[in-house]
Write a protein that holds these residues in place. Structure first.
Motif, PDB file in Angstrom:
ATOM      1  N   VAL A 168       7.691   2.760   0.363  1.00 44.19           N
ATOM      2  CA  VAL A 168       8.643   3.260   1.846  1.00 44.19           C
ATOM      3  C   VAL A 168       9.192   2.160   2.379  1.00 44.19           C
ATOM      4  O   VAL A 168       8.950   1.036   1.593  1.00 44.19           O
ATOM      5  N   ASP A 169       9.958   2.410   3.085  1.00 44.24           N
ATOM      6  CA  ASP A 169      10.927   1.510   3.886  1.00 44.24           C
ATOM      7  C   ASP A 169      10.341   0.904   5.192  1.00 44.24           C
ATOM      8  O   ASP A 169       9.977   1.676   6.130  1.00 44.24           O
ATOM      9  N   ALA A 170       9.660  -0.281   5.035  1.00 48.57           N
ATOM     10  CA  ALA A 170       8.847  -0.657   6.085  1.00 48.57           C
ATOM     11  C   ALA A 170       8.968  -2.121   6.363  1.00 48.57           C
ATOM     12  O   ALA A 170       9.622  -2.848   5.516  1.00 48.57           O
ATOM     13  N   ARG A 171       8.747  -2.780   7.352  1.00 45.77           N
ATOM     14  CA  ARG A 171       8.984  -4.171   7.670  1.00 45.77           C
ATOM     15  C   ARG A 171       7.767  -4.936   7.781  1.00 45.77           C
ATOM     16  O   ARG A 171       6.672  -4.648   8.251  1.00 45.77           O
TER      17      ARG A 171
ATOM     18  N   LYS B  94      -7.301  -7.530  -3.084  1.00 45.58           N
ATOM     19  CA  LYS B  94      -7.183  -6.376  -3.709  1.00 45.58           C
ATOM     20  C   LYS B  94      -7.386  -5.109  -2.642  1.00 45.58           C
ATOM     21  O   LYS B  94      -6.667  -4.036  -2.403  1.00 45.58           O
ATOM     22  N   ILE B  95      -8.607  -5.373  -2.257  1.00 41.89           N
ATOM     23  CA  ILE B  95      -9.164  -4.082  -1.373  1.00 41.89           C
ATOM     24  C   ILE B  95      -8.279  -4.159   0.082  1.00 41.89           C
ATOM     25  O   ILE B  95      -8.066  -2.950   0.625  1.00 41.89           O
ATOM     26  N   THR B  96      -8.006  -5.387   0.430  1.00 39.59           N
ATOM     27  CA  THR B  96      -7.037  -5.223   1.870  1.00 39.59           C
ATOM     28  C   THR B  96      -5.783  -4.603   1.319  1.00 39.59           C
ATOM     29  O   THR B  96      -5.282  -3.772   2.203  1.00 39.59           O
ATOM     30  N   LYS B  97      -5.067  -4.855   0.274  1.00 38.50           N
ATOM     31  CA  LYS B  97      -3.757  -4.253   0.008  1.00 38.50           C
ATOM     32  C   LYS B  97      -4.010  -3.060  -0.394  1.00 38.50           C
ATOM     33  O   LYS B  97      -3.132  -2.026   0.028  1.00 38.50           O
ATOM     34  N   PHE B  98      -5.235  -2.296  -0.919  1.00 37.33           N
ATOM     35  CA  PHE B  98      -5.474  -0.906  -0.962  1.00 37.33           C
ATOM     36  C   PHE B  98      -5.332  -0.283   0.265  1.00 37.33           C
ATOM     37  O   PHE B  98      -4.558   0.748   0.244  1.00 37.33           O
ATOM     38  N   PHE B  99      -5.866  -0.493   1.242  1.00 39.61           N
ATOM     39  CA  PHE B  99      -6.130   0.108   2.625  1.00 39.61           C
ATOM     40  C   PHE B  99      -4.683  -0.149   3.366  1.00 39.61           C
ATOM     41  O   PHE B  99      -4.205   0.635   4.136  1.00 39.61           O
ATOM     42  N   ALA B 100      -4.079  -1.282   3.029  1.00 42.25           N
ATOM     43  CA  ALA B 100      -2.710  -1.539   3.744  1.00 42.25           C
ATOM     44  C   ALA B 100      -1.760  -0.511   3.283  1.00 42.25           C
ATOM     45  O   ALA B 100      -0.950   0.135   3.989  1.00 42.25           O
ATOM     46  N   LEU B 101      -1.447  -0.308   1.902  1.00 42.73           N
ATOM     47  CA  LEU B 101      -0.431   0.648   1.366  1.00 42.73           C
ATOM     48  C   LEU B 101      -0.847   2.089   1.692  1.00 42.73           C
ATOM     49  O   LEU B 101       0.069   2.785   1.956  1.00 42.73           O
ATOM     50  N   LYS B 102      -2.150   2.506   2.151  1.00 43.91           N
ATOM     51  CA  LYS B 102      -2.538   3.545   2.720  1.00 43.91           C
ATOM     52  C   LYS B 102      -2.212   3.805   4.034  1.00 43.91           C
ATOM     53  O   LYS B 102      -1.830   4.829   4.294  1.00 43.91           O
ATOM     54  N   SER B 103      -2.180   2.845   4.820  1.00 39.20           N
ATOM     55  CA  SER B 103      -1.757   2.900   6.000  1.00 39.20           C
ATOM     56  C   SER B 103      -0.137   2.691   6.399  1.00 39.20           C
ATOM     57  O   SER B 103       0.219   3.101   7.657  1.00 39.20           O
ATOM     58  N   ILE B 104       0.655   2.094   5.665  1.00 38.30           N
ATOM     59  CA  ILE B 104       1.870   1.988   5.824  1.00 38.30           C
ATOM     60  C   ILE B 104       2.803   3.354   5.556  1.00 38.30           C
ATOM     61  O   ILE B 104       2.897   3.939   4.370  1.00 38.30           O
ATOM     62  N   LYS B 105       3.570   3.709   6.481  1.00 40.53           N
ATOM     63  CA  LYS B 105       4.413   4.824   6.525  1.00 40.53           C
ATOM     64  C   LYS B 105       5.813   4.445   6.367  1.00 40.53           C
ATOM     65  O   LYS B 105       6.136   3.058   6.680  1.00 40.53           O
ATOM     66  N   GLU B 106       6.848   5.292   6.414  1.00 41.61           N
ATOM     67  CA  GLU B 106       8.437   5.211   6.526  1.00 41.61           C
ATOM     68  C   GLU B 106       8.543   4.381   8.036  1.00 41.61           C
ATOM     69  O   GLU B 106       7.972   4.867   8.790  1.00 41.61           O
ATOM     70  N   GLU B 107       9.191   3.360   7.810  1.00 44.53           N
ATOM     71  CA  GLU B 107       9.504   2.501   8.906  1.00 44.53           C
ATOM     72  C   GLU B 107       8.408   1.753   9.875  1.00 44.53           C
ATOM     73  O   GLU B 107       8.602   1.596  11.072  1.00 44.53           O
TER      74      GLU B 107
ATOM     75  N   ILE C 122       3.762 -10.581  -0.406  1.00 45.99           N
ATOM     76  CA  ILE C 122       4.592 -10.123  -1.605  1.00 45.99           C
ATOM     77  C   ILE C 122       3.943  -9.333  -2.404  1.00 45.99           C
ATOM     78  O   ILE C 122       4.706  -8.513  -3.042  1.00 45.99           O
ATOM     79  N   SER C 123       2.579  -9.386  -2.461  1.00 50.37           N
ATOM     80  CA  SER C 123       1.938  -8.358  -3.380  1.00 50.37           C
ATOM     81  C   SER C 123       2.101  -7.105  -2.815  1.00 50.37           C
ATOM     82  O   SER C 123       2.557  -6.040  -3.583  1.00 50.37           O
ATOM     83  N   ILE C 124       2.176  -6.675  -1.605  1.00 49.55           N
ATOM     84  CA  ILE C 124       2.273  -5.479  -0.931  1.00 49.55           C
ATOM     85  C   ILE C 124       3.610  -5.059  -1.126  1.00 49.55           C
ATOM     86  O   ILE C 124       3.837  -3.869  -1.475  1.00 49.55           O
ATOM     87  N   ALA C 125       4.678  -5.918  -0.844  1.00 51.66           N
ATOM     88  CA  ALA C 125       6.059  -5.663  -0.670  1.00 51.66           C
ATOM     89  C   ALA C 125       6.362  -5.037  -2.253  1.00 51.66           C
ATOM     90  O   ALA C 125       7.055  -4.289  -2.547  1.00 51.66           O
ATOM     91  N   LYS C 126       5.761  -5.687  -3.511  1.00 53.74           N
ATOM     92  CA  LYS C 126       6.089  -5.361  -4.855  1.00 53.74           C
ATOM     93  C   LYS C 126       5.792  -3.859  -5.236  1.00 53.74           C
ATOM     94  O   LYS C 126       6.222  -3.260  -5.926  1.00 53.74           O
ATOM     95  N   ASP C 127       4.633  -3.422  -4.308  1.00 54.56           N
ATOM     96  CA  ASP C 127       4.209  -1.917  -4.658  1.00 54.56           C
ATOM     97  C   ASP C 127       4.360  -0.922  -3.704  1.00 54.56           C
ATOM     98  O   ASP C 127       3.892   0.266  -3.671  1.00 54.56           O
ATOM     99  N   LEU C 128       5.207  -1.301  -2.598  1.00 49.34           N
ATOM    100  CA  LEU C 128       5.491  -0.563  -1.532  1.00 49.34           C
ATOM    101  C   LEU C 128       6.597   0.779  -1.905  1.00 49.34           C
ATOM    102  O   LEU C 128       7.634   0.471  -2.399  1.00 49.34           O
TER     103      LEU C 128
END
Length: 235
Positions: free
Chosen positions: A76-79, A40-53, A68-74
């Motif tokens: 922006v468009d990212a790889r 959960k804490i990894t996902k929290f910081f991951a979502l804060k750092s992921i930008k468009e593209e 999969i968990s990150i993708a469900k809450d993303l």
């Protein structure tokens, strides 16, 4: 499926084969204390750092639960790219990604040799500890070099203490936890022997020193339970 891998005598060192892949999610939940919280804490910081593209790499992505968990809450468009060298793990990951209807990329790859593109985020969940110490820092340097400015590397690891009594007590505390999760003394001993010389953990300080030696300007622990820790390193 419940983890029963070590209820029988071991015949080889630990491998991420089909037998392990089939029960891996259960193995993680019962073998890694507060695994869900560290994710959960990894996902929290991951979502804060992921930008468009953005490009995101998960090294040793196993069954891709975190991606999969990150993708469900993303938003922006990212790889989101998961790399693993176990085809059995990747097959489980593909099935899960399809079931959840998420778009992630999964590749069978050697994370030491992979040609990384410029990324905003690297994630490694209990993967570095399986990389031989002689080349572990080389991999972290490669991660650093592949990150954009202010990019982050979030990694979770089993850790040791260089205080002998404290280290012994931490191990005892962990084994008590595993017994509470339903593992027998026999299973615990079997797995410990299977992981001998396969899983080589560093101390908390050694992990932080390694990150800083590779150029990261800051690295600290953001979650810890006994001898399990999650770190964040910032370029």
């Amino acid at each position: 499926m419940n983890d029963k891998v070590f209820t029988k005598p071991i015949k080889k060192h630990f491998e991420f084969d089909e037998e392990v892949a089939a029960v891996f999610d259960d193995m993680l939940k019962r073998s890694v204390p507060f695994y869900g919280e560290s994710q959960k804490i990894t996902k929290f910081f991951a979502l804060k750092s992921i930008k468009e593209e953005s490009i995101v790499y998960d090294l040793g992505s196993s069954t891709a639960s975190l991606l999969i968990s990150i993708a469900k809450d993303l938003a922006v468009d990212a790889r989101l790219i998961g790399l693993d060298n176990s085809e059995a793990m990747l097959e489980q990951a593909r099935k899960k990604a399809q079931a959840f209807g998420v778009s992630i990329e999964l590749e069978n790859a050697d994370i030491l040799e992979y040609d990384y593109k410029d990324a905003d985020l690297f994630i490694s969940n209990f993967t570095l500890q399986f990389i031989r110490p002689l080349v572990r820092e080389e991999l972290v340097k490669k991660i650093y070099d592949s990150l954009k400015s202010d990019g982050i590397f979030i990694f979770s690891e089993k850790v040791i203490s260089h205080h002998s009594k404290l280290n012994k007590d931490l191990i005892e505390c962990y084994y008590d936890y595993k017994k509470e999760q339903g593992y027998s003394e026999y299973e615990i001993v079997q797995k410990r022997e299977a992981l001998e010389n396969v899983l080589v953990p560093y101390s908390e300080d050694e992990n932080i020193k390694m990150a800083k030696n590779c150029g990261f300007k800051h690295c600290e622990v953001i979650f810890r339970w006994a001898n399990f820790a999650t770190f964040i390193a910032i370029k």
